[in-house]
Enzyme design. Structure first.
Site, PDB file in Angstrom:
ATOM      1  N   HIS A  77       0.846  -1.198   0.000  1.00  0.00           N
ATOM      2  CA  HIS A  77       0.000   0.000   0.000  1.00  0.00           C
ATOM      3  C   HIS A  77       0.880   1.246   0.000  1.00  0.00           C
ATOM      4  N   ASP A 106       6.455  21.789 -26.591  1.00  0.00           N
ATOM      5  CA  ASP A 106       6.382  20.444 -25.985  1.00  0.00           C
ATOM      6  C   ASP A 106       7.429  20.392 -24.901  1.00  0.00           C
ATOM      7  N   TRP A 142       7.222   0.011   3.714  1.00  0.00           N
ATOM      8  CA  TRP A 142       7.646   0.698   2.475  1.00  0.00           C
ATOM      9  C   TRP A 142       9.051   1.251   2.620  1.00  0.00           C
ATOM     10  N   SER A 169      12.962   6.200 -14.384  1.00  0.00           N
ATOM     11  CA  SER A 169      11.867   6.992 -14.938  1.00  0.00           C
ATOM     12  C   SER A 169      11.823   8.375 -14.300  1.00  0.00           C
ATOM     13  N   SER A 170      11.927   8.423 -12.971  1.00  0.00           N
ATOM     14  CA  SER A 170      11.830   9.710 -12.280  1.00  0.00           C
ATOM     15  C   SER A 170      12.986  10.628 -12.646  1.00  0.00           C
ATOM     16  N   HIS A 253      13.221  11.676   3.257  1.00  0.00           N
ATOM     17  CA  HIS A 253      12.609  12.937   3.646  1.00  0.00           C
ATOM     18  C   HIS A 253      12.426  13.893   2.480  1.00  0.00           C
ATOM     19  N   GLU A 255      11.932  13.039  -0.348  1.00  0.00           N
ATOM     20  CA  GLU A 255      10.854  12.397  -1.095  1.00  0.00           C
ATOM     21  C   GLU A 255       9.486  12.910  -0.649  1.00  0.00           C
ATOM     22  N   TYR A 257       8.762  15.765   0.438  1.00  0.00           N
ATOM     23  CA  TYR A 257       8.552  17.100  -0.123  1.00  0.00           C
ATOM     24  C   TYR A 257       8.377  17.037  -1.628  1.00  0.00           C
ATOM     25  N   SER A 268      -1.218  27.268  -5.338  1.00  0.00           N
ATOM     26  CA  SER A 268      -0.858  28.655  -5.607  1.00  0.00           C
ATOM     27  C   SER A 268      -1.393  29.147  -6.944  1.00  0.00           C
ATOM     28  N   HIS A 302      15.120  12.706  11.680  1.00  0.00           N
ATOM     29  CA  HIS A 302      13.963  12.817  12.579  1.00  0.00           C
ATOM     30  C   HIS A 302      13.077  11.578  12.481  1.00  0.00           C
ATOM     31  N   HIS A 303      13.358  10.708  11.505  1.00  0.00           N
ATOM     32  CA  HIS A 303      12.645   9.427  11.446  1.00  0.00           C
ATOM     33  C   HIS A 303      13.334   8.384  12.307  1.00  0.00           C
ATOM     34  N   THR A 328       7.169  26.860   5.463  1.00  0.00           N
ATOM     35  CA  THR A 328       5.828  26.324   5.176  1.00  0.00           C
ATOM     36  C   THR A 328       4.766  27.284   5.701  1.00  0.00           C
ATOM     37  N   LYS A 331       4.149  30.030   3.365  1.00  0.00           N
ATOM     38  CA  LYS A 331       3.234  29.674   2.280  1.00  0.00           C
ATOM     39  C   LYS A 331       1.790  29.782   2.737  1.00  0.00           C
ATOM     40  N   ARG A 450       1.908   1.008  14.865  1.00  0.00           N
ATOM     41  CA  ARG A 450       1.512   0.830  13.471  1.00  0.00           C
ATOM     42  C   ARG A 450       1.998  -0.530  12.975  1.00  0.00           C
TER      43      ARG A 450
HETATM   44  C1  HEA Z   1       0.974   8.271  -0.593  1.00  0.00           C
HETATM   45  C2  HEA Z   1      -0.222   8.342  -0.395  1.00  0.00           C
HETATM   46  C3  HEA Z   1      -1.154   7.507   0.420  1.00  0.00           C
HETATM   47  C4  HEA Z   1      -2.493   7.505   0.237  1.00  0.00           C
HETATM   48  C5  HEA Z   1      -3.273   8.282  -0.803  1.00  0.00           C
HETATM   49  C6  HEA Z   1      -3.029   6.626   1.230  1.00  0.00           C
HETATM   50  C7  HEA Z   1      -4.385   6.371   1.353  1.00  0.00           C
HETATM   51  C8  HEA Z   1      -4.961   5.603   2.370  1.00  0.00           C
HETATM   52  N1  HEA Z   1      -4.293   4.943   3.383  1.00  0.00           N
HETATM   53 FE1  HEA Z   1      -2.278   4.842   3.596  1.00  0.00          FE
HETATM   54  N2  HEA Z   1      -0.263   4.727   3.787  1.00  0.00           N
HETATM   55  C9  HEA Z   1       0.665   5.378   3.025  1.00  0.00           C
HETATM   56  C10 HEA Z   1       0.407   6.278   2.006  1.00  0.00           C
HETATM   57  C11 HEA Z   1      -0.863   6.595   1.518  1.00  0.00           C
HETATM   58  N3  HEA Z   1      -2.036   6.088   1.995  1.00  0.00           N
HETATM   59  C12 HEA Z   1       1.992   5.015   3.445  1.00  0.00           C
HETATM   60  C13 HEA Z   1       3.289   5.520   2.867  1.00  0.00           C
HETATM   61  C14 HEA Z   1       1.829   4.104   4.502  1.00  0.00           C
HETATM   62  C15 HEA Z   1       2.930   3.426   5.336  1.00  0.00           C
HETATM   63  C16 HEA Z   1       3.167   2.041   4.862  1.00  0.00           C
HETATM   64  C17 HEA Z   1       4.099   1.330   5.768  1.00  0.00           C
HETATM   65  O1  HEA Z   1       3.870   1.326   6.986  1.00  0.00           O
HETATM   66  O2  HEA Z   1       5.072   0.766   5.270  1.00  0.00           O
HETATM   67  C18 HEA Z   1       0.401   3.963   4.696  1.00  0.00           C
HETATM   68  C19 HEA Z   1      -0.169   3.153   5.700  1.00  0.00           C
HETATM   69  C20 HEA Z   1      -1.532   3.090   5.970  1.00  0.00           C
HETATM   70  C21 HEA Z   1      -2.094   2.470   7.110  1.00  0.00           C
HETATM   71  C22 HEA Z   1      -1.327   1.811   8.236  1.00  0.00           C
HETATM   72  C23 HEA Z   1      -1.097   0.389   7.956  1.00  0.00           C
HETATM   73  C24 HEA Z   1      -0.278  -0.255   9.007  1.00  0.00           C
HETATM   74  O3  HEA Z   1       0.465   0.418   9.708  1.00  0.00           O
HETATM   75  O4  HEA Z   1      -0.389  -1.479   9.110  1.00  0.00           O
HETATM   76  C25 HEA Z   1      -3.466   2.582   7.005  1.00  0.00           C
HETATM   77  C26 HEA Z   1      -4.438   2.071   7.994  1.00  0.00           C
HETATM   78  O5  HEA Z   1      -5.506   2.471   8.080  1.00  0.00           O
HETATM   79  C27 HEA Z   1      -3.734   3.305   5.794  1.00  0.00           C
HETATM   80  C28 HEA Z   1      -4.991   3.627   5.311  1.00  0.00           C
HETATM   81  C29 HEA Z   1      -5.218   4.367   4.165  1.00  0.00           C
HETATM   82  C30 HEA Z   1      -6.552   4.640   3.650  1.00  0.00           C
HETATM   83  C31 HEA Z   1      -7.836   4.160   4.243  1.00  0.00           C
HETATM   84  C32 HEA Z   1      -6.376   5.418   2.521  1.00  0.00           C
HETATM   85  C33 HEA Z   1      -7.458   5.957   1.632  1.00  0.00           C
HETATM   86  O6  HEA Z   1      -7.251   7.323   1.437  1.00  0.00           O
HETATM   87  C34 HEA Z   1      -7.518   5.228   0.328  1.00  0.00           C
HETATM   88  C35 HEA Z   1      -8.768   5.583  -0.420  1.00  0.00           C
HETATM   89  C36 HEA Z   1      -8.866   4.963  -1.774  1.00  0.00           C
HETATM   90  C37 HEA Z   1      -9.616   3.891  -2.086  1.00  0.00           C
HETATM   91  C38 HEA Z   1     -10.353   3.153  -1.050  1.00  0.00           C
HETATM   92  C39 HEA Z   1      -9.661   3.351  -3.477  1.00  0.00           C
HETATM   93  C40 HEA Z   1     -10.762   3.917  -4.335  1.00  0.00           C
HETATM   94  C41 HEA Z   1     -12.060   3.202  -4.355  1.00  0.00           C
HETATM   95  C42 HEA Z   1     -12.332   2.000  -4.910  1.00  0.00           C
HETATM   96  C43 HEA Z   1     -11.297   1.106  -5.452  1.00  0.00           C
HETATM   97  C44 HEA Z   1     -13.685   1.540  -5.013  1.00  0.00           C
HETATM   98  C45 HEA Z   1     -14.003   0.437  -4.128  1.00  0.00           C
HETATM   99  C46 HEA Z   1     -14.324   0.972  -2.802  1.00  0.00           C
HETATM  100  C47 HEA Z   1     -15.212   0.422  -1.960  1.00  0.00           C
HETATM  101  C48 HEA Z   1     -15.960  -0.824  -2.258  1.00  0.00           C
HETATM  102  C49 HEA Z   1     -15.474   1.078  -0.628  1.00  0.00           C
HETATM  103  N4  HEA Z   1      -2.537   3.601   5.183  1.00  0.00           N
HETATM  104  C1  HEA Z   2       3.625  15.128   1.915  1.00  0.00           C
HETATM  105  C2  HEA Z   2       4.312  14.544   2.775  1.00  0.00           C
HETATM  106  C3  HEA Z   2       4.821  15.096   4.080  1.00  0.00           C
HETATM  107  C4  HEA Z   2       4.968  16.396   4.516  1.00  0.00           C
HETATM  108  C5  HEA Z   2       4.682  17.677   3.779  1.00  0.00           C
HETATM  109  C6  HEA Z   2       5.496  16.308   5.844  1.00  0.00           C
HETATM  110  C7  HEA Z   2       5.798  17.424   6.610  1.00  0.00           C
HETATM  111  C8  HEA Z   2       6.439  17.365   7.843  1.00  0.00           C
HETATM  112  N1  HEA Z   2       6.748  16.232   8.548  1.00  0.00           N
HETATM  113 FE1  HEA Z   2       6.313  14.327   8.004  1.00  0.00          FE
HETATM  114  N2  HEA Z   2       6.135  12.425   7.326  1.00  0.00           N
HETATM  115  C9  HEA Z   2       5.639  12.025   6.114  1.00  0.00           C
HETATM  116  C10 HEA Z   2       5.206  12.856   5.104  1.00  0.00           C
HETATM  117  C11 HEA Z   2       5.240  14.235   5.166  1.00  0.00           C
HETATM  118  N3  HEA Z   2       5.637  14.988   6.209  1.00  0.00           N
HETATM  119  C12 HEA Z   2       5.620  10.592   6.020  1.00  0.00           C
HETATM  120  C13 HEA Z   2       5.143   9.768   4.834  1.00  0.00           C
HETATM  121  C14 HEA Z   2       6.108  10.121   7.232  1.00  0.00           C
HETATM  122  C15 HEA Z   2       6.235   8.685   7.727  1.00  0.00           C
HETATM  123  C16 HEA Z   2       7.166   7.829   6.995  1.00  0.00           C
HETATM  124  C17 HEA Z   2       7.143   6.432   7.561  1.00  0.00           C
HETATM  125  O1  HEA Z   2       7.715   6.240   8.636  1.00  0.00           O
HETATM  126  O2  HEA Z   2       6.519   5.553   6.937  1.00  0.00           O
HETATM  127  C18 HEA Z   2       6.440  11.300   8.016  1.00  0.00           C
HETATM  128  C19 HEA Z   2       6.998  11.243   9.288  1.00  0.00           C
HETATM  129  C20 HEA Z   2       7.462  12.338   9.977  1.00  0.00           C
HETATM  130  C21 HEA Z   2       8.270  12.250  11.154  1.00  0.00           C
HETATM  131  C22 HEA Z   2       8.764  10.978  11.815  1.00  0.00           C
HETATM  132  C23 HEA Z   2       7.731  10.432  12.697  1.00  0.00           C
HETATM  133  C24 HEA Z   2       8.107   9.101  13.224  1.00  0.00           C
HETATM  134  O3  HEA Z   2       8.208   8.151  12.468  1.00  0.00           O
HETATM  135  O4  HEA Z   2       8.311   9.031  14.426  1.00  0.00           O
HETATM  136  C25 HEA Z   2       8.527  13.550  11.547  1.00  0.00           C
HETATM  137  C26 HEA Z   2       9.349  13.920  12.724  1.00  0.00           C
HETATM  138  O5  HEA Z   2       9.892  14.935  12.819  1.00  0.00           O
HETATM  139  C27 HEA Z   2       7.878  14.419  10.591  1.00  0.00           C
HETATM  140  C28 HEA Z   2       7.919  15.803  10.641  1.00  0.00           C
HETATM  141  C29 HEA Z   2       7.379  16.633   9.657  1.00  0.00           C
HETATM  142  C30 HEA Z   2       7.464  18.095   9.723  1.00  0.00           C
HETATM  143  C31 HEA Z   2       8.057  18.915  10.815  1.00  0.00           C
HETATM  144  C32 HEA Z   2       6.877  18.524   8.565  1.00  0.00           C
HETATM  145  C33 HEA Z   2       6.768  19.975   8.140  1.00  0.00           C
HETATM  146  O6  HEA Z   2       7.150  20.144   6.811  1.00  0.00           O
HETATM  147  C34 HEA Z   2       5.391  20.539   8.359  1.00  0.00           C
HETATM  148  C35 HEA Z   2       5.391  22.060   8.274  1.00  0.00           C
HETATM  149  C36 HEA Z   2       4.031  22.670   8.313  1.00  0.00           C
HETATM  150  C37 HEA Z   2       3.456  23.327   9.347  1.00  0.00           C
HETATM  151  C38 HEA Z   2       4.148  23.442  10.670  1.00  0.00           C
HETATM  152  C39 HEA Z   2       2.086  23.886   9.258  1.00  0.00           C
HETATM  153  C40 HEA Z   2       1.971  25.251   8.667  1.00  0.00           C
HETATM  154  C41 HEA Z   2       2.768  26.286   9.343  1.00  0.00           C
HETATM  155  C42 HEA Z   2       2.255  27.387   9.964  1.00  0.00           C
HETATM  156  C43 HEA Z   2       0.819  27.708   9.979  1.00  0.00           C
HETATM  157  C44 HEA Z   2       3.253  28.335  10.508  1.00  0.00           C
HETATM  158  C45 HEA Z   2       3.224  28.586  11.972  1.00  0.00           C
HETATM  159  C46 HEA Z   2       3.601  27.425  12.761  1.00  0.00           C
HETATM  160  C47 HEA Z   2       4.426  27.374  13.800  1.00  0.00           C
HETATM  161  C48 HEA Z   2       5.428  28.412  14.161  1.00  0.00           C
HETATM  162  C49 HEA Z   2       4.340  26.214  14.731  1.00  0.00           C
HETATM  163  N4  HEA Z   2       7.242  13.656   9.660  1.00  0.00           N
HETATM  164 CU   LIG Z   3      10.707  13.354   7.245  1.00  0.00          CU
END
Ligand code: HEA
Ligand code: HEA
Ligand SMILES: [Cu+2]
Ligand code: CUA
Lengths: 525, 274, 291
Positions: A77, A106, A142, A169-170, A253, A255, A257, A268, A302-303, A328, A331, A450
């Site tokens: 997933h 293009d 993942w 590809s990327s 990380h 990634e 962003y 925007s 931080h992870h 952020t 923005k 989790r």
């Molecule tokens: C990058 C984007 C992304 C997106 C879009 C989503 C979307 C969703 N994710 Fe997430 N998720 C991740 C990225 C994302 N996820 C990542 C990176 C992890 C960590 C993996 C890891 O731990 O290694 C994670 C892990 C994760 C967990 C934790 C699993 C675990 O720790 O064991 C869960 C649990 O609830 C969850 C739920 C969902 C749900 C309910 C949606 C929903 O938003 C999805 C909605 C979409 C659909 C449901 C499909 C569309 C509809 C149909 C196909 C029609 C059929 C539908 C019906 C019959 C109802 N996700």
């Molecule tokens: C789109 C993807 C995305 C984005 C944008 C971010 C944004 C941020 N993430 Fe997140 N992060 C993930 C995707 C993302 N993350 C994923 C996928 C994981 C889990 C991976 C895995 O383990 O599977 C993760 C996990 C993760 C962790 C590790 C957690 C753990 O495993 O224990 C941490 C810890 O520092 C973190 C921090 C942050 C911070 C500080 C930001 C910042 O960029 C956020 C900044 C934004 C704001 C703060 C809000 C707006 C700001 C204001 C309104 C200004 C005023 C605010 C103040 C002065 C407070 N992220």
């Molecule tokens: Cu990070």
């Protein structure tokens, strides 16, 4: 227009038709469409996996799947959503929109562009086929942490090669975008006049070029540890499992962003269009984007707060991570200032954009809370983190993608998307999204780890709620599918400038955009 | 025989367990803290939550004001301002100051968490797929070793029997430590990475194969505290809980004596994989 | 807005016609990936698919690059396309740098952090008694201290190889000067010399591998030293091989009369790549062999 001597330049007009058109095309619009369709298919596949996860977690005990398969689902997933759904969708937007927005005929490398796309299906095949090989798909999460990933079966090898192909590809796609933006702008389109979407993609492309090769290196080391006897991640040979995490998160990380900066770009574009007011603080938006990108290289550990880094390391990564809140925040504030004293209307794109700001910020705040090392020690690897990243990825990246799709669908199809259905899609999505993921904050704080198929009894209520929400959210996405199909089939004809307040070169060409646009570069003043 | 011997020492503890103050399981927030570190984490989280909430209300107060007031349908005419260096600087600098305010208490806690010096008791915990091994290295009870694995019967997991109150959070042989003493835990693993986590102690430390990492806690009161393995470690990652019994000094000494007196237990533990 | 007159159509950006090569390339990588995974897991079909993929890839590369060369030679690419090629080659090389950075990073981490950690404090006392930090190392699982392998010395073949690669950089630059001054003979001779030096490098490297593997006992499984040694030098060797192939293509093109003093980006790209490979070797020589 063009006379005989330019025949060769016009070769694309005489392209093949039918399936061959799509297999061989060098047209950025065709390729953009293929990216978008591909990513939606992957979104549905990843979504089905998510729903299976949620079905298993509906109540305590093992009902639907076995633990081993559950871990495969979680892993796949994550991989499918990140690499199959979100990233390609943004590349699809880049393909469609960047040439239109900068007045280019293009992409800079139209043929390589096709290859970038067509590498995705083979990678997806390898990835999804891994479910059916002996031992099943990889179940190491993942993040593919060693040494667990070294233990996996053949599915892991397929995933590694799939990631290699996705990386190729990327990187090609990113180079293409960089060169297009730097070299293909119409006369007069200076960098600081460029639409913000192009800016965010330019910066994202640099991130991609810098970190995809590092991921390739990391998984290559896993491959050699698995099959060729190396000891990169084995202490007995002088290696270190934690070293994998450093290399992975150096990629990982930036990634995340990569998955949010283009979303910022889309938002925007949309906010000013529907506020009928120019974007507030254009220049500081550009600098903020660049700052986020640069900072993103200095926060990876931080992870890894729970791995037991020295205190100095924890402090450094904590401070650096907290700093990202500043650009952020700039923005967010600029978007709000753009809306301030505008003349706003709330069609579907604007609804999703407003929803994005609101819900993404919640995710940003929980990110900041995770960044505080002592708190992260408590919440790391719990559902709190799952809540955090779905707030930024689903309500962030995905909502921005929907906003962008509604915004540009008129340009792509020539028809206005159904307003009623679009609104319904938005309200269902935002409500069910919060029902699904908000309770996960409580679960995580209260101590639910989790990546577990079964849990203690005090977590039962919120899990049931989240599962119900997930099915609602999934079903709501079918509304989007309906809107798109309807919009392709027909509907109200879209004008060249489909939205009253929309600005930019893409709105100067007819809707739908002709197959070839800007063969003569427009002049931008 | 072996089985009986192995459990002998734990019977006393487990039988008296209900006598301890059993905290209600947490539902909405971090479980009520039992160590000063956990209390600091709890307070840090509350502080962060409040600050974020405040900013949130401020920012979205403004946004929703605009959303409701500055609508075209209400006759709003768009203004044309789009730049102001002063506000840009302001909303860069103010967040920096807020962040500094957050970083200060967090830094103190980090430094305190990392201070594992001068423990009263040192215990090595080893992660195995899928159980924990404990090894009392130093202090009262030195030399005691045993394995600790999930005690929940298969039938409960598969839904063939009603689930008990501590479903999935119970082990056959809990870790036993004295109250009010500084316990240093050395973590390592035998196969893949695991993570030793007791929420009420504010302790989570990855157990990395081939390396020793350490952490510490000092429990303020007696009780049974439960946690989980918190790093994906394969099939039964969800089924390797941590259970810690914090007991008074006297009871701890009694427990140590019992362990010493049950030779089979020690002999058995000595055979446990390293 | 359309100001057709201001931009002469001859400067219009070349957009290639639909092409079959990308999809063939995609198929190639599918076969390649599936084949490799099957092969590694001892499925008999693995090597077949793998080499099938390689064959298709070679076909694709020949066809694709052949077409690019034809387009270039028929003057379809204007100045702007040339600029695109330059940007893209530059960023491609940057991505390669980052790939190597992952492995150099691993070497640095292991040497400066992981190995000393393993030999100190509780790690040494409880898990790896008697292990002392030294480099090169096979790691703590052989605590006796008896080195099971002899590390590769820097001043034999590796130093010679450094010299070879450095001079190949010089001969290539000499060839480039020949091209710029329309001295075709110098171009061809310079290229041929560079290729010869490259091949010599590969030959020596292969010999050295054989020596290390059989006589010094230095293998892939020789701890973290063996792992970083072989992966770094191995990927470098692979890149030298690719570079030599590129140069051979350039030599063939030079004989076919391609390139002019003004327009010869293909040659330049190959040269950039070669210099990049050169620089990687220098770093490698210092951190892998010497220090
Ligand atoms: C990058 C984007 C992304 C997106 C879009 C989503 C979307 C969703 N994710 Fe997430 N998720 C991740 C990225 C994302 N996820 C990542 C990176 C992890 C960590 C993996 C890891 O731990 O290694 C994670 C892990 C994760 C967990 C934790 C699993 C675990 O720790 O064991 C869960 C649990 O609830 C969850 C739920 C969902 C749900 C309910 C949606 C929903 O938003 C999805 C909605 C979409 C659909 C449901 C499909 C569309 C509809 C149909 C196909 C029609 C059929 C539908 C019906 C019959 C109802 N996700
Ligand atoms: C789109 C993807 C995305 C984005 C944008 C971010 C944004 C941020 N993430 Fe997140 N992060 C993930 C995707 C993302 N993350 C994923 C996928 C994981 C889990 C991976 C895995 O383990 O599977 C993760 C996990 C993760 C962790 C590790 C957690 C753990 O495993 O224990 C941490 C810890 O520092 C973190 C921090 C942050 C911070 C500080 C930001 C910042 O960029 C956020 C900044 C934004 C704001 C703060 C809000 C707006 C700001 C204001 C309104 C200004 C005023 C605010 C103040 C002065 C407070 N992220
Ligand atoms: Cu990070
Ligand atoms: Cu052990 Cu998870």
């Amino acid at each position: 227009m063009a006379a005989a001597p330019h025949d060769l330049l016009h070769a694309p007009h005489a392209g093949p038709s039918g399936l061959m058109r799509w297999l061989t095309t060098t047209n950025h619009k065709d390729i953009g469409t293929m990216y978008l369709v591909f990513s939606f298919v992957m979104f549905l596949s990843g979504g089905v996996m998510a729903l299976t996860i949620r079905a298993e977690l509906f109540q305590p005990g093992l009902q639907v799947v076995q633990p081993e398969f559950f871990n495969q689902l979680t892993t796949m997933h994550g991989l499918v959503m990140v690499f199959g759904a979100i990233m390609p969708a943004f590349v699809g937007f880049a393909n469609w929109q960047i040439p239109l927005m900068i007045g280019a005929s293009d992409m800079a490398f139209a043929r390589m562009n096709n290859w970038s796309f067509w590498l995705l299906p083979p990678a997806a095949i390898l990835l999804l086929a891994s479910f059916f090989v002996p031992g099943g798909a990889t179940a190491a999460g993942w993040t593919l942490y060693a040494p667990l990933s070294v233990q996996m079966g053949m599915g892991m090898d397929l995933a590694i090669f799939a990631l290699h192909i996705l990386g190729v590809s990327s990187i090609m796609g990113a180079i293409n975008i960089v060169v297009t933006v730097l070299n293909m702008r119409a006369p007069g389109m200076t960098l600081m006049k460029m639409p913000l979407f192009c800016w965010t993609w330019l910066i994202t492309a640099y991130l991609l070029i810098a970190v995809m090769p590092v991921l390739a290196g990391a998984v290559t080391m896993i491959l050699t540890d698995r099959h060729f006897g190396t000891h990169f991640f084995n202490a007995a040979g002088g290696g270190d499992p934690v070293m994998y995490q450093h290399i992975f998160w150096f990629f990982g990380h930036p990634e995340v962003y990569i998955m949010i900066l283009p979303a910022f770009g889309i938002i925007s574009q949309i906010i000013p269009a529907f506020a009928r007011k120019p974007l507030f603080g254009y220049a500081s938006m550009v600098y903020a984007t660049a700052s986020i990108a640069i900072l993103s290289f200095a926060v990876w550990a931080h992870h890894m707060f729970a791995t037991g880094m020295p205190a100095a390391g924890q402090l450094f990564f904590m401070y650096a991570t907290m700093l990202i809140a500043v650009p952020t925040g700039v923005k967010v504030f600029n978007w709000v200032a753009t809306m301030w004293r505008g003349a706003m209307t709330f069609e579907a794109p604007m609804l999703f954009a407003t929803g994005f700001i609101f819900v993404f910020t919640i995710g940003g705040f929980t990110g900041l809370i995770c960044a505080i090392a002592p708190i992260d020690i408590q919440v790391q690897d719990t559902y709190y983190v799952v809540a955090h990243f779905h707030y930024v990825l689903v309500a962030g990246s995905l909502f921005a993608l929907f906003a962008g799709a509604y915004y540009w669908l008129p340009k792509w199809t020539g028809h206005m998307p159904s307003e009623a259905l679009g609104k319904l899609h938005f309200w269902c999505s935002i409500v069910f999204f919060n029902i699904t993921f908000f309770p996960m904050h409580f679960l995580g704080l209260a101590g639910m780890p989790r990546r577990i198929p079964d849990y203690a009894l005090q977590f039962a209520d919120f899990n049931a709620l989240a599962s119900v929400g997930a099915f609602g959210f999934g079903l709501s996405q079918l509304i989007f599918l309906a809107v798109v199909i309807k919009c392709i089939r027909g509907g109200e004809r879209a004008a060249a400038r489909a939205w009253e307040g929309a600005e930019g070169l893409e709105w100067t060409v007819p809707s739908p955009a002709p197959h070839h646009t800007f063969e003569e570069a427009p002049l931008v003043r | 025989m072996t089985c009986a011997g192995r459990t002998a020492g734990w019977v006393a503890i487990t039988a008296t367990a209900p006598a301890f103050a059993q905290d209600l399981p947490a539902r909405y927030n971090i479980p009520s803290p039992v160590t000063s570190i956990a209390a600091q984490i709890h307070d840090l989280h509350t502080l962060m939550l409040l600050i974020c909430l405040l900013i949130f209300v401020g920012v979205f107060g403004v946004m929703f004001w605009a959303v409701f007031r500055h609508r075209k349908s209400r006759g709003a005419v768009a203004a044309n301002f789009h730049e102001n260096t002063a506000v840009e600087i302001a909303w860069t600098v103010v967040p920096v100051l807020i962040l500094l305010g957050m970083a200060w208490p967090a830094t103190r806690t980090v430094i305190e968490m990392k201070d594992t010096s001068n423990p009263d008791l040192t215990i090595k915990a080893t992660g195995y797929q899928w159980k924990w091994g404990y090894d009392y290295l130093q202090g009262e009870g030195e030399g005691i070793r045993f394995l600790s694995s999930l005690a929940t019967p298969r039938a409960q997991i598969e839904g063939a029997a009603p689930k008990g109150e501590t479903y999935l959070l119970e082990v056959d042989k809990p870790l036993v430590v004295p109250v009010g003493k500084k316990i240093r835990v050395l973590l390592t693993a035998n196969d893949v990475i695991h993570s030793w986590w007791v929420p009420a102690f504010g302790v989570k430390q990855d157990a990395i194969p081939g390396f020793i990492r350490d952490t510490w806690f000092r429990a303020d009161r007696e009780g049974v505290f439960r946690g989980n393995c918190a790093e994906l470690c394969g099939r039964d990652h969800g089924f390797m809980p941590v259970e810690v019994h914090v007991v008074s000094a006297e009871r701890y000494s009694a427990w140590v004596r019992e362990q010493r007196a049950a030779p089979t237990a020690l002999a058995d533990a000595a055979r446990a994989p390293r | 807005m359309n100001q057709a007159s201001s931009i002469h159509s001859a400067e219009r950006y070349f957009v290639p016609a639909p092409s079959k090569y990308p999809i063939i390339g995609a198929l190639a990588l599918l076969l390649f990936g599936a084949g490799a995974a099957l092969w590694l897991n001892r499925a008999p079909s693995g090597p077949w698919l793998f080499f099938g993929g390689v064959a298709v890839l070679v076909y694709m590369l020949f066809g694709w690059f052949g077409q690019v060369v034809r387009e270039s030679e028929s003057g379809l690419y204007g100045r702007r396309v040339g600029r695109s090629f330059r940007w893209s080659m530059g960023w491609f090389i940057f991505s390669e740098v980052m790939f190597f950075a992952a492995f150099f990073g691993a070497l640095f981490y292991a040497r400066v952090l992981a190995v000393p950690w393993l030999a100190a404090g509780a790690n040494e006392a409880l898990l790896w008694p008697g292990f002392t930090a030294a480099w090169p190392t096979v790691g703590p699982y052989l605590p006796s201290g008896a080195d099971p392998f002899t590390p590769m010395g820097a001043w034999g073949i590796p130093a010679l190889n450094t010299l070879i690669l450095l001079s190949s950089g010089a001969t290539l630059t000499w060839a480039h000067h020949g091209l710029l001054q329309a001295r075709r003979g110098q171009l061809k001779l310079g290229l041929a010399l560079t290729i010869a030096l490259g091949l010599l490098f590969i030959g020596l490297q292969a010999y050295e591998y054989g020596h290390a593997w059989t006589e010094l006992g230095l293998r892939l499984n020789s701890g973290i030293y063996g792992a970083t040694f072989y992966l770094l030098t191995g990927f470098h060797g692979l890149h030298v091989t690719i570079g030599v192939l590129m140069l051979i293509v350039m030599l063939v093109r030079a004989f076919a009369g391609h390139f002019s003093p003004e327009r010869h980006f293909g040659f330049e790209a190959a040269a950039w790549y070669w210099h990049f490979v050169d620089v990687v070797w220098l770093i490698l020589f210092v951190v892998v062999y010497w220090l």
